[in-house]
Scaffold this motif. Sequence first.
Motif, PDB file in Angstrom:
ATOM      1  N   HIS A 170     -38.888   1.909  37.533  1.00 24.15           N
ATOM      2  CA  HIS A 170     -39.340   1.326  36.274  1.00 24.15           C
ATOM      3  C   HIS A 170     -38.302   0.377  35.680  1.00 24.15           C
ATOM      4  O   HIS A 170     -38.626  -0.684  35.154  1.00 24.15           O
ATOM      5  CB  HIS A 170     -39.629   2.427  35.261  1.00 24.15           C
ATOM      6  CG  HIS A 170     -40.652   3.415  35.715  1.00 24.15           C
ATOM      7  ND1 HIS A 170     -41.976   3.082  35.879  1.00 24.15           N
ATOM      8  CD2 HIS A 170     -40.554   4.713  36.073  1.00 24.15           C
ATOM      9  CE1 HIS A 170     -42.650   4.148  36.291  1.00 24.15           C
ATOM     10  NE2 HIS A 170     -41.803   5.151  36.427  1.00 24.15           N
ATOM     11  N   PRO A 200     -41.111   7.000  32.307  1.00 24.00           N
ATOM     12  CA  PRO A 200     -41.413   5.603  32.638  1.00 24.00           C
ATOM     13  C   PRO A 200     -41.181   4.680  31.439  1.00 24.00           C
ATOM     14  O   PRO A 200     -40.612   3.599  31.584  1.00 24.00           O
ATOM     15  CB  PRO A 200     -42.902   5.626  32.997  1.00 24.00           C
ATOM     16  CG  PRO A 200     -43.214   7.033  33.313  1.00 24.00           C
ATOM     17  CD  PRO A 200     -42.279   7.869  32.507  1.00 24.00           C
ATOM     18  N   ARG A 204     -38.310   1.815  31.262  1.00 28.79           N
ATOM     19  CA  ARG A 204     -38.731   0.422  31.149  1.00 28.79           C
ATOM     20  C   ARG A 204     -38.044  -0.246  29.960  1.00 28.79           C
ATOM     21  O   ARG A 204     -37.631  -1.416  30.041  1.00 28.79           O
ATOM     22  CB  ARG A 204     -40.261   0.338  31.001  1.00 28.79           C
ATOM     23  CG  ARG A 204     -40.975   0.687  32.292  1.00 28.79           C
ATOM     24  CD  ARG A 204     -42.478   0.747  32.141  1.00 28.79           C
ATOM     25  NE  ARG A 204     -43.078   1.472  33.273  1.00 28.79           N
ATOM     26  CZ  ARG A 204     -44.355   1.764  33.380  1.00 28.79           C
ATOM     27  NH1 ARG A 204     -45.214   1.409  32.421  1.00 28.79           N
ATOM     28  NH2 ARG A 204     -44.816   2.406  34.430  1.00 28.79           N
TER      29      ARG A 204
END
Lengths: 344, 344
Positions: A170, A200, A204
């Motif tokens: 990610h 995730p 990110r």
Amino acid sequence: MSKSTSKPITLKQVAAAAGVSLSTASRALSGKAEAYRISSTTEKSVRDAAKKLQFSPSLLARSLRSQRTKLWGIVLPNIANPFFAAIAREIALTAEENAFSVLITDSQENSETEVHLVEQLLARQIEGLIVCPVGIRNQHLTKIAKQKLPLVLVDRGFDHKDLVTVTSDHRAGARAATKLLLESGHRTIGILQGLPDTLPNTERLVGVREAFALQNIAFDPALIAGNHFDETSGYQAAGKLLSEYPEITALFAFSNQNALGALRAAGELGRKIPDDLSLIAFDDHPFAAYLAAPLTSVNQDVSQLGRVAARLLMGQIKTGALPEERQHRIPVQLMIRASIMKIG
Amino acid sequence: MSKSTSKPITLKQVAAAAGVSLSTASRALSGKAEAYRISSTTEKSVRDAAKKLQFSPSLLARSLRSQRTKLWGIVLPNIANPFFAAIAREIALTAEENAFSVLITDSQENSETEVHLVEQLLARQIEGLIVCPVGIRNQHLTKIAKQKLPLVLVDRGFDHKDLVTVTSDHRAGARAATKLLLESGHRTIGILQGLPDTLPNTERLVGVREAFALQNIAFDPALIAGNHFDETSGYQAAGKLLSEYPEITALFAFSNQNALGALRAAGELGRKIPDDLSLIAFDDHPFAAYLAAPLTSVNQDVSQLGRVAARLLMGQIKTGALPEERQHRIPVQLMIRASIMKIG
DNA sequence: CTAATATGCACAATCGATTGTGCAAAGGGG
DNA sequence: CCCCTTTGCACAATCGATTGTGCATATTAG
């Protein structure tokens, strides 16, 4: 119906038909004839009887006795979501190759449900478990790991030395996406995030910040909005950001559903993509290339995600030990299309 | 790992801890204390022991004894396909509500695999089975129905008096879609079909013909092409039809994947949608509204499909009898967007 | 105070397979 | 001809629960 249901054939009936004892019948059919000195004539007569009666051994009884159920359990937040469905499929196919069956369950993104489902699966004596955790609780998972039941977390994970996890990279993906936007001249970039505090999402965000830092550009956390990976969250977050910060020139959606919502919001606000607004999404999609503005995205190798998870599980079952590497990262790929415009 | 795996607690240990016999422990925990005159003090001590030991009864043993596994089996052609994934989800949720677990399998559109999977599921003594048959073979399914094992076919079915099936109203949907094209002035309509000889495909073709007949317009079977429900088939069929019959003004794709292929083919041939070519698809899709030309489509109520199938299965299990109605048709809905242009 | 009933629980069979062990009959050596 | 080994298979325990039945002890009726 229940009355007249023809009961399945049991080994007992086969043994009787062949005129031998249960134990002999069992051994003849399970290839242990030689080891237990069953004559080949006897073996054949048992086999013939079994075939004639269409005998199929009860896996239930076998499992109880052998303490091996040949069952995997899977818990996913939403099996109708193509992303998880693809993972489930790879796991199911790998299981099938190894003569395992899979109990697939849906936690509906609900932690209580997840805990309950895991318990239920354990009660069925599954030999391995693959979970994409909702992420609120995790004691039930670390407990399982402690009990040495083979476990693999997929997509979302925890940082725990005994938890085997498989996720997309990610961070690298978000970094690459952000870098692309920055290099195209965008400076005011709205982030449509998904479920906060999930791995995730967190990773990110880290990737986004890294990309900004690498170019020595300040990142404004106020430009982050959204609270789910679904279309609604994307719609609302995009609407909010675009209204409050009209100077935004690009949006980075953390899921294709978020992107969908952004598309709707942008449309309503009269901002055309890519002319008036650039858009990039995490998660590719078969339709992405056919949108009004073919969508640039970060493609996760979902099949690989599922396959690696299944292999790691199978490995644990076969070797009885955890794999050397605990954290597996699957590379992602930038799919450059037409939803980003160079500016400045 | 295998060595040190802490074995699950058994009823025996609970009984020992409570100082009672196995049978008493069993009755105390399963709410049959009164019926078998277990004193409430004894009952409580068993319950306490069970709680302290975190006892969870082996569903395996229970199933073997009771001959009720609380298991359903599902066989779908491709569980990564959002259509089937949505069906699987509704079934899984309904199962969960009824304390059933579901073995979900993927036949990969392969009839041999399907037969094998069904056998494997039967060996696990599932109490009910839901299949979306590949469609080449069906003896294994009629056999199951004859054995009185609750069975429901979904999406694709067979015309057989003892087979319970749930499908969309393919015929009405295709008729409505075709009618729309005809009323928009289209006369030369290319049909991008899916897998021939499957029920959905056949019924949709019937619907197409009916619409033509209703308007007293001749239908040319040469304008049918394609052999699968996937993107490739749509691409090739559209390419073939558009090259051979440039006079085609509209395409009817029998799946959204087919439509995707058509989109690609049309793009390559320089035909813009809807200006140079109209397009309608069977199967809606979340992204359909956001395409370059928002796609008009026939929307199947997939969730309903799954839910009805699950309920029919549960009904058979509870009542032990087949439902009165065997063939269930779920209505479809025309989603009118911008991919069709009025001509003539 | 005794017989009949009620109370409280344990014994053992069972579901359908797997598996350790034991017991005959057949074969071989001295 | 006898003993020992091998061959061939059956008996019975086991996995972990459920359930019909039976046997004590406590309670009540007469």
